[in-house]
Design a protein around this motif. Sequence first.
Motif, PDB file in Angstrom:
ATOM      1  N   GLU B 165       0.844  -1.195   0.000  1.00 27.35           N
ATOM      2  CA  GLU B 165       0.000   0.000   0.000  1.00 27.35           C
ATOM      3  C   GLU B 165       0.876   1.241   0.000  1.00 27.35           C
ATOM      4  O   GLU B 165       1.890   1.278   0.697  1.00 27.35           O
ATOM      5  N   PRO B 166       0.493   2.282  -0.723  1.00 27.97           N
ATOM      6  CA  PRO B 166       1.277   3.513  -0.637  1.00 27.97           C
ATOM      7  C   PRO B 166       1.131   4.157   0.737  1.00 27.97           C
ATOM      8  O   PRO B 166       0.125   3.967   1.417  1.00 27.97           O
ATOM      9  N   ALA B 167       2.159   4.878   1.129  1.00 29.36           N
ATOM     10  CA  ALA B 167       2.134   5.528   2.443  1.00 29.36           C
ATOM     11  C   ALA B 167       2.819   6.877   2.330  1.00 29.36           C
ATOM     12  O   ALA B 167       3.525   7.152   1.365  1.00 29.36           O
ATOM     13  N   ILE B 168       2.599   7.691   3.334  1.00 26.66           N
ATOM     14  CA  ILE B 168       3.109   9.056   3.298  1.00 26.66           C
ATOM     15  C   ILE B 168       3.854   9.335   4.596  1.00 26.66           C
ATOM     16  O   ILE B 168       3.480   8.830   5.657  1.00 26.66           O
ATOM     17  N   VAL B 169       4.926  10.101   4.506  1.00 26.34           N
ATOM     18  CA  VAL B 169       5.685  10.489   5.688  1.00 26.34           C
ATOM     19  C   VAL B 169       4.990  11.661   6.343  1.00 26.34           C
ATOM     20  O   VAL B 169       4.670  12.653   5.686  1.00 26.34           O
TER      21      VAL B 169
END
Lengths: 192, 192
Positions: B165-169
């Motif tokens: 899954e894409p994730a964000i900082v």
Amino acid sequence: MAEALVKAVQSQFGAAVLETHNQHGDETIVVDAGSWKDIAAFLRDDRRTQMNMLTDLTAVDYPDREPRFEVVAHFCSLTRGHRLRVKARVGFEDGEGAEIDSLADLYGSANWMERECWDMFGVKFKGHPDLRRILMYPEFEGHPLRRDYPAQKIQPLVPYRDVDNIEKLPPFGDDMGMSFGRQTHAFGSHEE
Amino acid sequence: MGEMKSTTTHVLEAGEGQGFATTRFQDLLGWAQKYSLFMYPFVTACCGMEFMAVTSPRHDLSRFGAEAPRFSPRQSDLLWVVGTISQRQAPVLKRIYEQMAEPKWVMAFGTCASCGGFYDNYTTVAGIDKIIPCDVYIPGCPPRPEAVFDGLMLLQDKIASGNREPAIVKPRTDPAVSHNHGVVQLRRSKDA
């Protein structure tokens, strides 16, 4: 100094100089588009002017004027230390017929600047050796710096990929950030 | 860092200097993969300066097992997209991505690569996820090296757990809260 420059062009070309004005000490002449190249050649070669450098060449779009585009050239003399801005008005209101002579064989720097001007404004330069787009890609349609180019219109070269679950694209929800740092580590707890 | 922390790992002690561990093959593979990232830097804009800071000795990305840049996409498995991607460049980026061998991961370094940033116009791709899948987004203009480390560790977590899954900082602390001692205060006008 620069006023003498304007007078020299006026005495040489007479009615081809449509108007002149002075803005913050920078002299500007607006010339007939037909004399564009002759005036540039005069500015480059005459002993009084010696404009040996073409600093900038671009255009301005005035969508409600009848010669719609103003092609602007900035000439500079490195030997005599003076500058002159020359404008010419071309093009019908629908954007067609914007044509002017190319300066590429007088000034080497005109080559790419005229390509940029063609790319962004759609002004054709007659006699240009290689009038292609320079910033946009060849498949691009239209000229993006014209005032009637839609601000939101993009023309992707690569088709955008289909994403099944569009919620996975940013902006994310609160729970989809780092699995550490906010103490939501899913698999870090070591079983004893 | 470094030890296997999966919940399926069991270390069976059999005395000093001996013993064995049981785990799942996917956990072992993920543990190995996350510390041997060969990165391909696709650096196009000012974020490149911060990328240099990240990889150079002061911040030292190689501490995290992502040391070696490979300037051939066929030899790399982590694509760093660092900077603005224009529409004209998009086919190049897509081709680079397609040349990489599986398994491969993509990091969007900075706001421009993540969503286009303030370039909301005809020439910029509004985020690389429009053309290639992206695993981790690192916002910032440019992001600080610490944020990049968060992004890399986030990706390593995802590799180890097999999560695609894409994730964000996200920021470690919310600046709106931390500067006001936990209370978000709105500025009042003089009239109130």
